[in-house]
Design a protein around this motif. Structure first.
Motif, PDB file in Angstrom:
ATOM      1  N   GLY A 266       0.736  -1.225  -0.008  1.00 38.13           N
ATOM      2  CA  GLY A 266       0.113  -0.185  -0.066  1.00 38.13           C
ATOM      3  C   GLY A 266       0.762   1.265  -0.062  1.00 38.13           C
ATOM      4  N   LYS A 267       1.745   1.311   0.994  1.00 37.91           N
ATOM      5  CA  LYS A 267       2.495   2.730   1.079  1.00 37.91           C
ATOM      6  C   LYS A 267       3.404   2.992  -0.094  1.00 37.91           C
ATOM      7  CE  LYS A 267       2.533   3.061   6.231  1.00 37.91           C
ATOM      8  NZ  LYS A 267       3.254   2.629   7.214  1.00 37.91           N
ATOM      9  N   ASP A 268       4.079   1.892  -0.671  1.00 37.43           N
ATOM     10  CA  ASP A 268       4.872   2.145  -1.688  1.00 37.43           C
ATOM     11  C   ASP A 268       3.920   2.410  -3.086  1.00 37.43           C
ATOM     12  OD1 ASP A 268       7.159   1.832  -0.583  1.00 37.43           O
ATOM     13  OD2 ASP A 268       7.106  -0.287  -0.901  1.00 37.43           O
ATOM     14  N   ALA A 269       2.661   1.765  -3.027  1.00 37.55           N
ATOM     15  CA  ALA A 269       1.876   1.848  -4.282  1.00 37.55           C
ATOM     16  C   ALA A 269       1.177   3.330  -4.341  1.00 37.55           C
ATOM     17  CB  ALA A 269       0.762   0.836  -4.148  1.00 37.55           C
ATOM     18  N   LEU A 270       1.173   3.954  -3.188  1.00 34.03           N
ATOM     19  CA  LEU A 270       0.669   4.941  -3.182  1.00 34.03           C
ATOM     20  C   LEU A 270       1.245   6.338  -3.031  1.00 34.03           C
ATOM     21  CD1 LEU A 270      -2.819   3.988  -1.309  1.00 34.03           C
ATOM     22  CD2 LEU A 270      -2.689   4.735  -3.730  1.00 34.03           C
ATOM     23  N   THR A 271       2.821   6.234  -3.351  1.00 33.67           N
ATOM     24  CA  THR A 271       3.718   7.265  -3.315  1.00 33.67           C
ATOM     25  C   THR A 271       4.400   7.328  -4.785  1.00 33.67           C
ATOM     26  OG1 THR A 271       5.293   8.622  -2.017  1.00 33.67           O
ATOM     27  CG2 THR A 271       5.627   6.161  -2.401  1.00 33.67           C
ATOM     28  N   TYR A 272       5.347   8.269  -4.877  1.00 38.67           N
ATOM     29  CA  TYR A 272       6.061   8.217  -6.401  1.00 38.67           C
ATOM     30  C   TYR A 272       7.167   7.267  -6.115  1.00 38.67           C
ATOM     31  CZ  TYR A 272       4.956  13.194  -6.373  1.00 38.67           C
ATOM     32  OH  TYR A 272       4.427  14.378  -6.336  1.00 38.67           O
ATOM     33  N   GLY A 273       7.266   6.612  -7.334  1.00 37.81           N
ATOM     34  CA  GLY A 273       7.982   5.476  -7.504  1.00 37.81           C
ATOM     35  C   GLY A 273       9.191   5.804  -8.149  1.00 37.81           C
ATOM     36  N   ASP A 274      10.265   4.673  -8.426  1.00 39.31           N
ATOM     37  CA  ASP A 274      11.308   4.793  -9.309  1.00 39.31           C
ATOM     38  C   ASP A 274      11.301   5.001 -10.386  1.00 39.31           C
ATOM     39  OD1 ASP A 274      13.906   3.858 -10.462  1.00 39.31           O
ATOM     40  OD2 ASP A 274      13.880   1.843  -9.557  1.00 39.31           O
ATOM     41  N   VAL A 275      12.311   5.848 -11.053  1.00 39.41           N
ATOM     42  CA  VAL A 275      12.004   6.417 -12.677  1.00 39.41           C
ATOM     43  C   VAL A 275      12.151   4.974 -13.592  1.00 39.41           C
ATOM     44  CG1 VAL A 275      14.566   6.782 -12.790  1.00 39.41           C
ATOM     45  CG2 VAL A 275      12.788   8.028 -14.261  1.00 39.41           C
ATOM     46  N   TYR A 276      12.797   4.011 -13.193  1.00 41.20           N
ATOM     47  CA  TYR A 276      12.839   2.749 -14.210  1.00 41.20           C
ATOM     48  C   TYR A 276      11.593   2.072 -13.902  1.00 41.20           C
ATOM     49  CZ  TYR A 276      17.784   4.037 -14.655  1.00 41.20           C
ATOM     50  OH  TYR A 276      18.825   4.732 -14.949  1.00 41.20           O
ATOM     51  N   GLY A 277      10.673   2.374 -12.907  1.00 38.27           N
ATOM     52  CA  GLY A 277       9.551   1.550 -12.707  1.00 38.27           C
ATOM     53  C   GLY A 277       9.633   0.612 -11.771  1.00 38.27           C
ATOM     54  N   TYR A 278       8.598   0.016 -11.245  1.00 37.49           N
ATOM     55  CA  TYR A 278       8.344  -1.056 -10.106  1.00 37.49           C
ATOM     56  C   TYR A 278       9.020  -2.173 -10.660  1.00 37.49           C
ATOM     57  CZ  TYR A 278       5.858  -4.470  -7.255  1.00 37.49           C
ATOM     58  OH  TYR A 278       5.430  -5.480  -6.759  1.00 37.49           O
ATOM     59  N   LEU A 279      10.037  -2.696  -9.720  1.00 36.25           N
ATOM     60  CA  LEU A 279      10.950  -3.786  -9.989  1.00 36.25           C
ATOM     61  C   LEU A 279      10.298  -4.977 -10.195  1.00 36.25           C
ATOM     62  CD1 LEU A 279      13.765  -4.974 -10.181  1.00 36.25           C
ATOM     63  CD2 LEU A 279      13.504  -5.419  -7.500  1.00 36.25           C
ATOM     64  N   GLY A 280       8.969  -5.037  -9.475  1.00 28.74           N
ATOM     65  CA  GLY A 280       8.184  -6.203  -9.854  1.00 28.74           C
ATOM     66  C   GLY A 280       7.634  -6.493 -11.284  1.00 28.74           C
ATOM     67  N   LEU A 281       7.365  -5.444 -11.900  1.00 28.75           N
ATOM     68  CA  LEU A 281       6.881  -5.184 -13.301  1.00 28.75           C
ATOM     69  C   LEU A 281       8.103  -5.633 -14.080  1.00 28.75           C
ATOM     70  CD1 LEU A 281       4.778  -5.206 -15.429  1.00 28.75           C
ATOM     71  CD2 LEU A 281       4.713  -2.474 -15.020  1.00 28.75           C
ATOM     72  N   ARG A 282       9.363  -5.138 -13.831  1.00 23.29           N
ATOM     73  CA  ARG A 282      10.414  -5.288 -14.666  1.00 23.29           C
ATOM     74  C   ARG A 282      10.854  -6.615 -14.618  1.00 23.29           C
ATOM     75  NH1 ARG A 282      15.052  -1.651 -12.762  1.00 23.29           N
ATOM     76  NH2 ARG A 282      13.849  -1.306 -11.104  1.00 23.29           N
ATOM     77  N   GLU A 283      10.572  -7.351 -13.421  1.00 25.10           N
ATOM     78  CA  GLU A 283      10.931  -8.812 -13.333  1.00 25.10           C
ATOM     79  C   GLU A 283       9.955  -9.631 -14.562  1.00 25.10           C
ATOM     80  OE1 GLU A 283      13.021  -8.851  -8.961  1.00 25.10           O
ATOM     81  OE2 GLU A 283      10.725  -9.196  -9.164  1.00 25.10           O
ATOM     82  N   LEU A 284       8.625  -8.926 -14.072  1.00 28.83           N
ATOM     83  CA  LEU A 284       7.623  -9.786 -15.200  1.00 28.83           C
ATOM     84  C   LEU A 284       7.970  -9.560 -16.629  1.00 28.83           C
ATOM     85  CD1 LEU A 284       4.688 -10.914 -15.037  1.00 28.83           C
ATOM     86  CD2 LEU A 284       4.214  -8.567 -16.016  1.00 28.83           C
ATOM     87  N   VAL A 285       8.740  -8.404 -17.008  1.00 25.58           N
ATOM     88  CA  VAL A 285       8.889  -8.252 -18.327  1.00 25.58           C
ATOM     89  C   VAL A 285      10.237  -9.348 -18.795  1.00 25.58           C
ATOM     90  CG1 VAL A 285      10.059  -6.732 -20.148  1.00 25.58           C
ATOM     91  CG2 VAL A 285       8.231  -5.880 -18.537  1.00 25.58           C
TER      92      VAL A 285
END
Ligand SMILES: Cc1ncc(COP(=O)(O)O)c(C=O)c1O
Length: 406
Positions: free
Chosen positions: A69-88
């Motif tokens: 929740g807390k990470d989802a509702l604040t600013y993130g990494d310019v490269y994007g969420y690590l979990g999604l990069r792992e999904l790619v």
């Protein structure tokens, strides 16, 4: 807000803003020239709305929020969420059979954003940029904002014609004007439909090396293959770090999540990041999409393949029954589109009117060419969005309009 004084905004606008005409701000069903929304929407590359995994996304949100929740509702990494990069990376391993690292991946607001960033990274106003002719209209618009000289290279059934490409590269080199990038859609080319053969991919990489240019490889549809065997991506074949590869969740999850990515050499990615000051691409949606897709990617893609395969075949059948061999119709092994060379003597303007009266939407050919005076003998049809009944009725009506448009 009421405008008090009338301002000539064109005088205020940048050359970038003036390079493209504003488009109507409408949703999935753009208006036809009669002013009515089409009943038969074969225009944009919209995914099938019945295919969206609502239950799965609800569950993913419920699973994700307590954990992130807390990470989802604040600013993130310019490269994007690590979990999604792992999904790619997981997706590349499964569908392409090779390994990449999350350090090669940057998440963007759809792959359109990645394509615009790649152009911004490499191209100065006036630089030569090679595109396939025809090519995806959205990218033409995206690229035009950076002021390149867009040069078209034609296609045959193996994809981009590398003989013609080499002539153009050589000619530009002679003029002392190096080509900055070659943009190619390797699988089920949008709009023309063919898949680039392995030998063309190899030849393209060789030419990029010989003429010292970069390649932007757009693979928005690669997983949605209904026939034939996959061919390794240029990015997976590349030995010299010349390829920026773009991909998206738009076609395999939902275009509304607005999530795509660039896969690029590690040394290049930080340079791309400099151009992206946006607080990280949607930390919230990235997490929901990842929680859903990491469990369901392959199974969901199989469902989609069955849906689109059936739609493609139905539209092909109606075109064949109605037009016989008077029109040339592509038969793509995957993706969302058919590309039609209209029967000899068809008046493209009359066709727009007649189809519009029948409330059938499609995209006329010239949108897909770098120079506006080409492509009138073609139209592109998307079979992805409309329901099966709409495809049946709408294609029959369109064919009626084609026959009458002489
Ligand atoms: C060939 C191609 N590339 C890129 C895109 C961009 O899609 P998105 O920005 O939704 O990822 C599209 C969308 O239709 C497309 O057809």
């Amino acid at each position: 807000m009421e405008t008090v004084k009338s301002i000539n905004y064109n005088a205020q606008l940048s050359t970038r803003a003036l390079a493209e005409q504003p488009r109507p701000r409408l949703g999935g069903r753009r208006r036809t020239s009669t002013g009515l929304a089409p009943l038969y929407s074969f225009g944009g590359g919209f995914p099938d709305p019945e295919s969206f995994p609502f239950e799965g996304m609800l569950q993913a949100t419920a699973d994700m929020l307590p954990k992130e929740g807390k990470d989802a509702l604040t600013y993130g990494d310019v490269y994007g969420y690590l979990g999604l990069r792992e999904l790619v990376c997981q997706k590349t391993r499964h569908y392409e059979g090779y390994e990449i690292s999350p350090d090669n991946v940057m998440i963007t607001n759809g792959s359109s954003h990645a394509l615009a960033l790649a152009c911004e990274l490499l191209v100065d106003p006036g630089d030569p940029v090679i595109v396939e002719a025809p090519t995806f209209s959205g990218t033409l618009g995206n690229f035009r904002r950076y002021g390149p000289q867009l040069i078209g290279v034609s296609l045959d059934n193996e994809g981009i014609r590398t003989d013609e490409l080499e002539e153009k590269l050589k000619d530009l080199q002679k003029q002392g004007r190096p080509t900055k990038l070659i943009y190619t859609i390797v699988n089920f080319q949008n709009p023309a439909g063919m898949t680039q053969s392995l030998r063309r991919r190899t030849a393209l990489l060789d030419l990029a090396e010989k003429y010292d240019t970069m390649i932007v490889e757009d693979d928005a549809y690669g997983e949605l293959r209904y026939d034939g065997e996959p061919i390794r991506a240029l990015h997976g074949l590349d030995q010299s770090g010349r390829v920026i590869h773009t991909g998206t969740l738009s076609k395999i999850l939902g275009a509304g999540v607005r999530l795509g990515w660039a896969i690029a050499p590690k040394e290049l990615l930080p340079k791309l990041a400099v151009l992206k000051t946006d607080g990280g691409t949607s930390p919230y949606t990235s997490r929901v999409a990842t929680y859903y897709m990491r469990e369901h990617l392959v199974e969901h893609v199989e469902v989609l393949k069955a849906i689109y395969h059936q739609k493609r075949d139905l539209m092909l059948e109606r075109l064949r029954v109605n037009l016989g061999d008077t029109a040339q119709v592509s038969r793509p092994d995957g993706g969302f589109f058919l590309w039609i060379k209209l029967p000899e003597g068809t008046d493209p303007f009359k066709l727009v009117e007649l189809a519009s009266e029948r409330r059938v939407g499609f995209v006329p050919g010239p949108s897909f060419f770098p120079s506006a005076d080409e492509g009138y003998e073609y139209i592109r049809l998307a079979f992805s969005f409309a329901a099966l009944d709409e495809i049946r009725q709408g294609t029959d009506l369109l064919c009626e309009a084609i026959k009458a448009a002489r």
